[in-house]
Design a protein around this motif. Structure first.
Motif, PDB file in Angstrom:
ATOM      1  N   GLY A 133     -54.014  69.771  42.610  1.00  0.00           N
ATOM      2  CA  GLY A 133     -53.423  70.908  42.264  1.00  0.00           C
ATOM      3  C   GLY A 133     -51.974  71.025  41.656  1.00  0.00           C
ATOM      4  N   GLN A 134     -51.398  69.931  41.804  1.00  0.00           N
ATOM      5  CA  GLN A 134     -50.020  69.572  41.199  1.00  0.00           C
ATOM      6  C   GLN A 134     -49.847  69.657  39.851  1.00  0.00           C
ATOM      7  N   ALA A 135     -51.062  68.689  39.353  1.00  0.00           N
ATOM      8  CA  ALA A 135     -51.173  68.576  37.879  1.00  0.00           C
ATOM      9  C   ALA A 135     -51.694  69.977  36.967  1.00  0.00           C
ATOM     10  N   GLN A 136     -52.611  70.609  37.633  1.00  0.00           N
ATOM     11  CA  GLN A 136     -52.885  72.038  37.227  1.00  0.00           C
ATOM     12  C   GLN A 136     -51.709  72.929  37.204  1.00  0.00           C
ATOM     13  N   ASN A 137     -50.714  72.989  38.371  1.00  0.00           N
ATOM     14  CA  ASN A 137     -49.535  73.660  38.407  1.00  0.00           C
ATOM     15  C   ASN A 137     -48.656  73.497  37.349  1.00  0.00           C
ATOM     16  N   LEU A 138     -48.506  72.229  37.107  1.00  0.00           N
ATOM     17  CA  LEU A 138     -47.594  71.728  36.045  1.00  0.00           C
ATOM     18  C   LEU A 138     -48.072  72.124  34.666  1.00  0.00           C
ATOM     19  N   GLN A 139     -49.260  72.085  34.444  1.00  0.00           N
ATOM     20  CA  GLN A 139     -49.771  72.302  33.281  1.00  0.00           C
ATOM     21  C   GLN A 139     -49.755  73.838  32.834  1.00  0.00           C
ATOM     22  N   LEU A 140     -49.973  74.668  33.885  1.00  0.00           N
ATOM     23  CA  LEU A 140     -49.798  76.105  33.804  1.00  0.00           C
ATOM     24  C   LEU A 140     -48.316  76.453  33.505  1.00  0.00           C
ATOM     25  N   GLN A 141     -47.052  75.852  34.366  1.00  0.00           N
ATOM     26  CA  GLN A 141     -45.880  76.118  33.897  1.00  0.00           C
ATOM     27  C   GLN A 141     -45.734  75.742  32.582  1.00  0.00           C
ATOM     28  N   VAL A 142     -46.175  74.697  31.951  1.00  0.00           N
ATOM     29  CA  VAL A 142     -45.953  74.172  30.424  1.00  0.00           C
ATOM     30  C   VAL A 142     -46.443  75.213  29.506  1.00  0.00           C
ATOM     31  N   THR A 143     -47.401  75.634  29.991  1.00  0.00           N
ATOM     32  CA  THR A 143     -48.215  76.717  29.155  1.00  0.00           C
ATOM     33  C   THR A 143     -47.443  77.956  29.106  1.00  0.00           C
ATOM     34  N   VAL A 144     -47.028  78.247  30.171  1.00  0.00           N
ATOM     35  CA  VAL A 144     -46.254  79.603  30.456  1.00  0.00           C
ATOM     36  C   VAL A 144     -45.028  79.402  29.510  1.00  0.00           C
ATOM     37  N   GLN A 145     -44.345  78.244  29.680  1.00  0.00           N
ATOM     38  CA  GLN A 145     -42.840  77.937  28.884  1.00  0.00           C
ATOM     39  C   GLN A 145     -43.107  77.994  27.419  1.00  0.00           C
ATOM     40  N   GLU A 146     -44.283  77.367  26.918  1.00  0.00           N
ATOM     41  CA  GLU A 146     -44.514  77.550  25.564  1.00  0.00           C
ATOM     42  C   GLU A 146     -44.803  78.844  25.079  1.00  0.00           C
ATOM     43  N   ALA A 147     -45.369  79.813  25.914  1.00  0.00           N
ATOM     44  CA  ALA A 147     -45.753  81.075  25.492  1.00  0.00           C
ATOM     45  C   ALA A 147     -44.415  81.964  25.281  1.00  0.00           C
TER      46      ALA A 147
END
Length: 72
Positions: free
Chosen positions: A2-16
């Protein structure tokens, strides 16, 4: 997991957010605005080069004509 998916989501939001930032939009607009300016500079350089080359060719031809006439 769950932490890996949450981190990936945060990175995606920052890139957007970075892609939608005003600085990024201005950089994109500047590159599209500079294209006609770059084309005009290239056109001017091409015309200048043609003038220089044609002037050199004319000078060579006139020089050969002059020296050929003088020697005959």
């Amino acid at each position: 997991m769950g932490q890996a998916q949450n981190l990936q989501l945060q990175v995606t939001v920052q890139e957007a957010e970075e892609a939608n930032s005003p600085g990024h939009i201005n950089a994109t607009n500047q590159s599209t605005i500079s294209q006609p300016r770059t084309f005009m500079q290239l056109l001017r350089m091409t015309i200048f080069t043609l003038f220089v080359l044609s002037g050199q060719s004319a000078a060579i031809l006139l020089g050969r004509f002059y020296y050929d006439k003088g020697g005959s």
